[in-house]
Design a protein around this motif. Structure first.
Motif, PDB file in Angstrom:
ATOM      1  N   ALA A 584       0.370  14.406   1.260  1.00  9.21           N
ATOM      2  CA  ALA A 584       0.765  13.202   0.533  1.00  9.21           C
ATOM      3  C   ALA A 584       0.755  13.432  -0.973  1.00  9.21           C
ATOM      4  O   ALA A 584       1.578  12.876  -1.707  1.00  9.21           O
ATOM      5  N   ALA A 585      -0.160  14.252  -1.461  1.00 10.97           N
ATOM      6  CA  ALA A 585      -0.253  14.507  -2.900  1.00 10.97           C
ATOM      7  C   ALA A 585       0.985  15.188  -3.448  1.00 10.97           C
ATOM      8  O   ALA A 585       1.328  15.031  -4.626  1.00 10.97           O
ATOM      9  N   ASP A 586       1.690  15.959  -2.609  1.00 15.08           N
ATOM     10  CA  ASP A 586       2.873  16.680  -3.065  1.00 15.08           C
ATOM     11  C   ASP A 586       4.083  15.768  -3.232  1.00 15.08           C
ATOM     12  O   ASP A 586       5.046  16.126  -3.917  1.00 15.08           O
ATOM     13  N   THR A 684      -3.450   2.269   2.989  1.00 20.42           N
ATOM     14  CA  THR A 684      -3.788   3.386   2.105  1.00 20.42           C
ATOM     15  C   THR A 684      -4.010   4.649   2.928  1.00 20.42           C
ATOM     16  O   THR A 684      -4.372   4.582   4.102  1.00 20.42           O
ATOM     17  N   MET A 685      -3.792   5.787   2.297  1.00 25.32           N
ATOM     18  CA  MET A 685      -4.052   7.082   2.916  1.00 25.32           C
ATOM     19  C   MET A 685      -4.616   8.001   1.842  1.00 25.32           C
ATOM     20  O   MET A 685      -4.394   7.782   0.634  1.00 25.32           O
ATOM     21  N   THR A 686      -5.317   9.017   2.253  1.00 21.93           N
ATOM     22  CA  THR A 686      -5.880   9.966   1.289  1.00 21.93           C
ATOM     23  C   THR A 686      -4.820  10.971   0.868  1.00 21.93           C
ATOM     24  O   THR A 686      -3.824  11.188   1.575  1.00 21.93           O
ATOM     25  N   GLU A 687      -5.042  11.602  -0.252  1.00 27.93           N
ATOM     26  CA  GLU A 687      -4.035  12.501  -0.814  1.00 27.93           C
ATOM     27  C   GLU A 687      -3.879  13.797  -0.016  1.00 27.93           C
ATOM     28  O   GLU A 687      -2.901  14.524  -0.202  1.00 27.93           O
ATOM     29  N   ILE A 688      -4.825  14.105   0.863  1.00 30.35           N
ATOM     30  CA  ILE A 688      -4.719  15.342   1.659  1.00 30.35           C
ATOM     31  C   ILE A 688      -4.083  15.093   3.023  1.00 30.35           C
ATOM     32  O   ILE A 688      -4.026  15.992   3.858  1.00 30.35           O
ATOM     33  N   THR A 689      -3.616  13.877   3.253  1.00 33.77           N
ATOM     34  CA  THR A 689      -2.975  13.563   4.532  1.00 33.77           C
ATOM     35  C   THR A 689      -1.687  14.368   4.683  1.00 33.77           C
ATOM     36  O   THR A 689      -0.861  14.399   3.763  1.00 33.77           O
ATOM     37  N   PRO A 690      -1.469  15.032   5.810  1.00 33.87           N
ATOM     38  CA  PRO A 690      -0.220  15.778   6.009  1.00 33.87           C
ATOM     39  C   PRO A 690       1.000  14.861   5.897  1.00 33.87           C
ATOM     40  O   PRO A 690       0.971  13.708   6.320  1.00 33.87           O
ATOM     41  N   LEU A 691       2.077  15.381   5.339  1.00 33.11           N
ATOM     42  CA  LEU A 691       3.278  14.583   5.107  1.00 33.11           C
ATOM     43  C   LEU A 691       3.882  14.075   6.413  1.00 33.11           C
ATOM     44  O   LEU A 691       4.405  12.952   6.474  1.00 33.11           O
ATOM     45  N   ASN A 692       3.817  14.868   7.470  1.00 34.02           N
ATOM     46  CA  ASN A 692       4.353  14.418   8.756  1.00 34.02           C
ATOM     47  C   ASN A 692       3.632  13.167   9.254  1.00 34.02           C
ATOM     48  O   ASN A 692       4.256  12.262   9.817  1.00 34.02           O
ATOM     49  N   ARG A 693       2.310  13.104   9.023  1.00 28.76           N
ATOM     50  CA  ARG A 693       1.565  11.917   9.444  1.00 28.76           C
ATOM     51  C   ARG A 693       1.954  10.714   8.586  1.00 28.76           C
ATOM     52  O   ARG A 693       2.034   9.587   9.074  1.00 28.76           O
ATOM     53  N   ARG A 704       7.101  -0.297   3.457  1.00 26.79           N
ATOM     54  CA  ARG A 704       7.898   0.000   2.276  1.00 26.79           C
ATOM     55  C   ARG A 704       7.158   0.956   1.350  1.00 26.79           C
ATOM     56  O   ARG A 704       7.773   1.700   0.600  1.00 26.79           O
ATOM     57  N   TYR A 705       5.852   0.918   1.360  1.00 30.28           N
ATOM     58  CA  TYR A 705       5.063   1.768   0.480  1.00 30.28           C
ATOM     59  C   TYR A 705       3.706   2.062   1.123  1.00 30.28           C
ATOM     60  O   TYR A 705       3.249   1.347   2.013  1.00 30.28           O
ATOM     61  N   ILE A 706       3.059   3.126   0.665  1.00 29.24           N
ATOM     62  CA  ILE A 706       1.683   3.469   1.037  1.00 29.24           C
ATOM     63  C   ILE A 706       0.963   3.869  -0.246  1.00 29.24           C
ATOM     64  O   ILE A 706       1.479   4.669  -1.045  1.00 29.24           O
ATOM     65  N   LEU A 707      -0.223   3.317  -0.448  1.00 29.88           N
ATOM     66  CA  LEU A 707      -1.035   3.662  -1.614  1.00 29.88           C
ATOM     67  C   LEU A 707      -1.900   4.881  -1.277  1.00 29.88           C
ATOM     68  O   LEU A 707      -2.524   4.936  -0.216  1.00 29.88           O
ATOM     69  N   ILE A 708      -1.929   5.837  -2.172  1.00 25.59           N
ATOM     70  CA  ILE A 708      -2.666   7.086  -1.963  1.00 25.59           C
ATOM     71  C   ILE A 708      -3.950   7.043  -2.801  1.00 25.59           C
ATOM     72  O   ILE A 708      -3.910   6.764  -4.016  1.00 25.59           O
ATOM     73  N   THR A 709      -5.068   7.298  -2.145  1.00 25.33           N
ATOM     74  CA  THR A 709      -6.370   7.202  -2.823  1.00 25.33           C
ATOM     75  C   THR A 709      -7.186   8.481  -2.651  1.00 25.33           C
ATOM     76  O   THR A 709      -6.900   9.312  -1.786  1.00 25.33           O
ATOM     77  N   ARG A 710      -8.213   8.600  -3.490  1.00 27.35           N
ATOM     78  CA  ARG A 710      -9.232   9.645  -3.344  1.00 27.35           C
ATOM     79  C   ARG A 710     -10.586   8.981  -3.596  1.00 27.35           C
ATOM     80  O   ARG A 710     -10.835   8.507  -4.700  1.00 27.35           O
ATOM     81  N   HIS A 711     -11.417   8.914  -2.561  1.00 28.37           N
ATOM     82  CA  HIS A 711     -12.715   8.251  -2.646  1.00 28.37           C
ATOM     83  C   HIS A 711     -12.578   6.803  -3.136  1.00 28.37           C
ATOM     84  O   HIS A 711     -13.366   6.319  -3.946  1.00 28.37           O
ATOM     85  N   GLN A 715      -4.663   7.084  -6.645  1.00 23.53           N
ATOM     86  CA  GLN A 715      -4.126   8.330  -7.181  1.00 23.53           C
ATOM     87  C   GLN A 715      -2.608   8.291  -7.350  1.00 23.53           C
ATOM     88  O   GLN A 715      -2.056   8.970  -8.201  1.00 23.53           O
ATOM     89  N   GLY A 716      -1.946   7.509  -6.519  1.00 19.58           N
ATOM     90  CA  GLY A 716      -0.488   7.466  -6.571  1.00 19.58           C
ATOM     91  C   GLY A 716       0.069   6.558  -5.497  1.00 19.58           C
ATOM     92  O   GLY A 716      -0.670   5.903  -4.753  1.00 19.58           O
ATOM     93  N   VAL A 717       1.369   6.523  -5.414  1.00 23.11           N
ATOM     94  CA  VAL A 717       2.077   5.672  -4.457  1.00 23.11           C
ATOM     95  C   VAL A 717       3.204   6.471  -3.832  1.00 23.11           C
ATOM     96  O   VAL A 717       3.865   7.267  -4.511  1.00 23.11           O
ATOM     97  N   ILE A 718       3.415   6.276  -2.540  1.00 22.94           N
ATOM     98  CA  ILE A 718       4.578   6.845  -1.848  1.00 22.94           C
ATOM     99  C   ILE A 718       5.408   5.681  -1.329  1.00 22.94           C
ATOM    100  O   ILE A 718       4.916   4.867  -0.544  1.00 22.94           O
ATOM    101  N   SER A 719       6.646   5.584  -1.759  1.00 22.84           N
ATOM    102  CA  SER A 719       7.562   4.564  -1.245  1.00 22.84           C
ATOM    103  C   SER A 719       8.478   5.187  -0.195  1.00 22.84           C
ATOM    104  O   SER A 719       8.610   6.413  -0.108  1.00 22.84           O
ATOM    105  N   LYS A 720       9.121   4.335   0.564  1.00 21.46           N
ATOM    106  CA  LYS A 720      10.027   4.843   1.601  1.00 21.46           C
ATOM    107  C   LYS A 720      11.183   5.619   0.975  1.00 21.46           C
ATOM    108  O   LYS A 720      11.667   6.601   1.538  1.00 21.46           O
ATOM    109  N   ARG A 721      11.626   5.191  -0.199  1.00 20.76           N
ATOM    110  CA  ARG A 721      12.720   5.901  -0.855  1.00 20.76           C
ATOM    111  C   ARG A 721      12.310   7.338  -1.212  1.00 20.76           C
ATOM    112  O   ARG A 721      13.134   8.258  -1.142  1.00 20.76           O
TER     113      ARG A 721
END
Length: 730
Positions: A584-586, A684-693, A704-711, A715-721
């Motif tokens: 997810a971090a990538d 929310t998901m952690t930043e080390i979550t595999p992209l396929n998951r 539409r979106y997932i918030l990425i966290t660490r502890h 840390q960031g946001v991933i949108s469907k786009r």
């Protein structure tokens, strides 16, 4: 309100309007008109709507009877709107079928019958005649102009046929280009994108409905190798979108609209082919990414209403739902399994080749100047189609009339337009004619599908497959007549006729259609409902399965998926089967995160935030230093509460804004509480979550979106786009 800039894991260069955060991935050129929809958030809003309705109604009406009636009205709205959509879809489709028949025949002449008149099609004008050649009420244009010389009469007939074809096609392209450019094609790719989570308001508007209906009549009436039938799916969804605004339960609810669109799509196929069950299965198999049992049952209800109303309207004046509805009187034989398998292989190859050519021509248009001159391109394709088709009797016929003749049982047929197909002494000529027509349909269809006019591929593809199937059936029948009932044809002893070429035509249609669309079960059921016989399901299913296997060898994407890619529509395919090695971090957007801290917000600062950004929502954090997550609030909720507070309660701009329950407000200062509208448990998901998951979660929960966290820290946001743009790089 403040903006926290954090170091990005990757260099960022563009903005993401969907969530509002920088993007390293290229913007999809065709996705600007689509708005991402969060189905999970929509489901939460629906539950809040139901609770609010019950709570707001109870104090005003303490009577249990009124409360019960109110709840019954809310529950029954779904059935009322589905019935209305089904009925209106049938009325529109029936009107379009009648008008199309008249416009198609207008190129060849006009009705001069004293008791009928100009506005009657050739079929209606000659209803009492045994054959079109003996019909006294119909005149070609050469006869209307009283041309006595046979040569001059034929020249005038060809001239009017060609000129009227070009004029109709040009007008269709003109209306689409000037009034509603997105009205091109069948509309199924746009609908599939909408049901997948990216909605285009313009593709479901009243303007779209009107422009597409008129332009569709002109395009199909011009003789272009297009059909009405698959466009009915889009028109039905436009009707559903307009009807939804009449009912409070559906007004402004995207999640309710999705259920309604699934039912409308089923009604569109139901009115096109007289196949309500096939319509439901087509909506389930080819369009919807989410189809719960409730939607299944409601779609079936909408399709049934559409079929009943269409039967009552009877646009063809035959008592049948479609002109190519047939019934056979003989069973198939085991020795025919081989030809059926050969038809499946042929259909898979031809359908796949047709798909490749449609995509190739679409890409070619974009690399040449034709894409900038859609009216000229349409006129030239129409001119070429008219000139070629005029030279062959079968190719001059409307595709639905041709299909009706190809499907017909020679012993019990009432179809007059193609009676020559049943003459045993003309087998070589029939095979030659049908081969030519199949070739014409093949090339004319892949060109017409890419034009800037409305039109579907269903009926032209079915006609092409029916020609191929009829060639197989005619050849088998000819061989049987020549060699008798012995040996290979021993099952035919005492059975006359033993082989029905019309069955081969139906199987050929199904095989080629499967090769093009990759649909299977829905195609089999549609063909079953057309023929009305269980006897022909096994051979049809056999050919369809073989066609699917063969076509998958050339690629597993359907026509609609390819057109979505060609038009660069944002669609997350649930059949995606790719292994990513990133996390997810990538992929997440972590460059410049616009967040709302719990403290320090006023109405004025939030207004400035809304004016300065176009983001669809904002994470709520404890502070910009800690970035500890507290929740998420959408832009719509933020602007709605502010507007209500300012205009209805005259809240000043320096009013304090709070986002969590129990936050103490300063004394003597106005306060606006947003806590009710804050989603305190966003996905929310952690930043080390595999992209396929991550992709699996997007598909399963339709987010539409997932918030990425660490502890617990944002840390960031991933949108469907962003996911789509990453997939586009493959």
């Amino acid at each position: 309100m403040s903006t926290q800039s954090r170091r990005s894991l990757r260099s960022l260069n563009t903005g993401d309007k969907d969530m509002g955060y920088g993007s390293v991935l290229p913007i999809i050129p065709g996705d600007e008109k689509f708005e991402a929809v969060d189905w999970a958030h929509g489901a939460d809003k629906e539950r809040q709507f139901q609770t609010h309705n019950l709570q707001s109604f109870a104090p005003r009406h303490s009577s249990k009877f009124f409360a019960f009636m109110h709840s019954m009205w809310l529950a029954s709205q779904a059935w009322f709107v589905l019935a209305l959509v089904g009925a209106l879809t049938s009325v529109l489709s029936g009107s379009l079928q009648i008008s199309k028949e008249w416009m198609f025949d207008l190129r060849r002449g006009m009705c001069v019958s004293a008791d009928k008149g100009f506005w009657y099609s050739r079929n209606e004008c000659c209803a009492d005649a045994v054959d079109y050649r003996t019909c006294l009420g119909w005149r070609t244009w050469g006869q209307v102009l009283h041309a006595e010389d046979v040569f001059i009469r034929s020249v005038l007939d060809r001239f009017f046929f060609t000129v009227l074809s070009v004029i109709m096609a040009f007008l269709s392209a003109h209306f689409v280009t000037e009034l509603c450019p997105s009205a091109r094609g069948s509309g199924i790719p746009e609908l599939k994108t909408t049901l997948g989570g990216f909605i285009s308001r313009s593709s479901l508007s009243l303007r779209m409905l009107i422009v597409k209906s008129i332009s569709l009549l002109l395009a199909v009436g011009s003789g272009l190798s297009l059909g009405l039938e698959s466009v009915f799916v889009h028109l039905a969804c436009c009707i559903a979108s307009q009807c939804s605004s009449l009912f409070s339960k559906y007004r402004g609810s995207d999640i309710r609209l999705r259920e309604l669109l699934s039912g409308a799509a089923a009604a569109g196929i139901s009115t096109a082919f007289g196949a309500p069950i096939g319509g439901v299965l087509f909506s389930f198999e080819m369009l919807s990414s989410y189809f719960p049992p409730k939607t299944l049952w409601r779609s079936f209800f909408c399709a049934i209403v559409a079929s009943i109303v269409l039967r009552f309207i009877d646009p063809m004046h035959t008592g049948q739902l479609t002109i190519f509805e047939v019934s056979y009187h003989t069973r198939w034989n085991w020795f025919e399994v081989g030809p059926f398998l050969a038809l499946g292989i042929t259909g898979g190859v031809i359908g796949s080749l047709q798909l490749k050519l449609i995509v190739w021509y679409g890409q070619l248009r974009r690399r040449t100047q034709f894409v900038h001159f859609p009216r000229l391109e349409t006129a030239l394709i129409s001119l070429l189609t008219a000139v070629v088709c005029y030279g062959f009797p079968y190719s001059k016929e409307d595709s639905t009339t041709l299909i009706a003749g190809l499907y017909a049982d020679c012993e019990h047929s009432g179809v007059r337009a193609v009676k020559d197909l049943c003459e045993e002494g003309k087998v070589p000529d029939i095979v030659f004619e049908l081969t030519v027509v199949a070739i014409i349909k093949f090339f004319a269809t892949f060109a017409a599908v890419n034009l800037q006019v409305p039109g579907g591929h269903f009926v032209p593809t079915m006609a092409m497959g029916a020609c191929i199937g009829r060639i197989f059936g005619t050849a088998m029948s000819f061989i049987h007549v020549r060699y008798g009932d012995g040996g290979f044809f021993s099952e035919c002893e005492g059975i006359t006729p033993c082989i029905t070429p019309g069955v081969y035509a139906i199987i050929g249609s199904a095989a080629v259609l499967t090769g093009l669309t990759r649909a299977t079960l829905s195609i089999v059921v549609i063909m079953f409902e057309i023929t009305g016989g269980l006897e022909y399901i096994p051979p049809t299913m056999t050919a369809v399965v073989v066609s699917k296997w063969v076509s998958d060898a050339f690629g597993k994407t359907s026509l609609y998926d390819e057109l979505i890619h060609l038009y660069n529509y944002p669609h997350l395919d649930n059949k995606l089967d790719v292994v990513f090695h990133e996390t997810a971090a990538d992929v997440m957007d972590s460059g410049e995160l616009c967040v709302i801290p719990l403290n320090g917000n006023t109405v004025s600062s939030l207004k400035q935030l809304l004016a300065a950004t176009k983001y669809s929502g904002f994470p709520v954090v404890v502070s910009t230093e800690s970035m500890i997550m507290e929740g998420y609030i959408t832009r719509a909720s933020l602007s709605s509460v502010i507007e209500q507070a300012v205009h209805q309660f005259n809240v000043p701009d320096n009013a304090v804004c709070v986002f969590t329950e129990g936050t103490p407000a300063p004394r003597g200062v106005a306060c606006v509480d947003f806590s009710t509208w804050v989603d305190s448990a966003p996905i929310t998901m952690t930043e080390i979550t595999p992209l396929n998951r991550v992709i699996d979660v997007f598909m399963a929960l339709r987010l539409r979106y997932i918030l990425i966290t660490r502890h617990g820290r944002l840390q960031g946001v991933i949108s469907k786009r962003r996911i789509l743009r990453r997939i586009q790089l493959l």
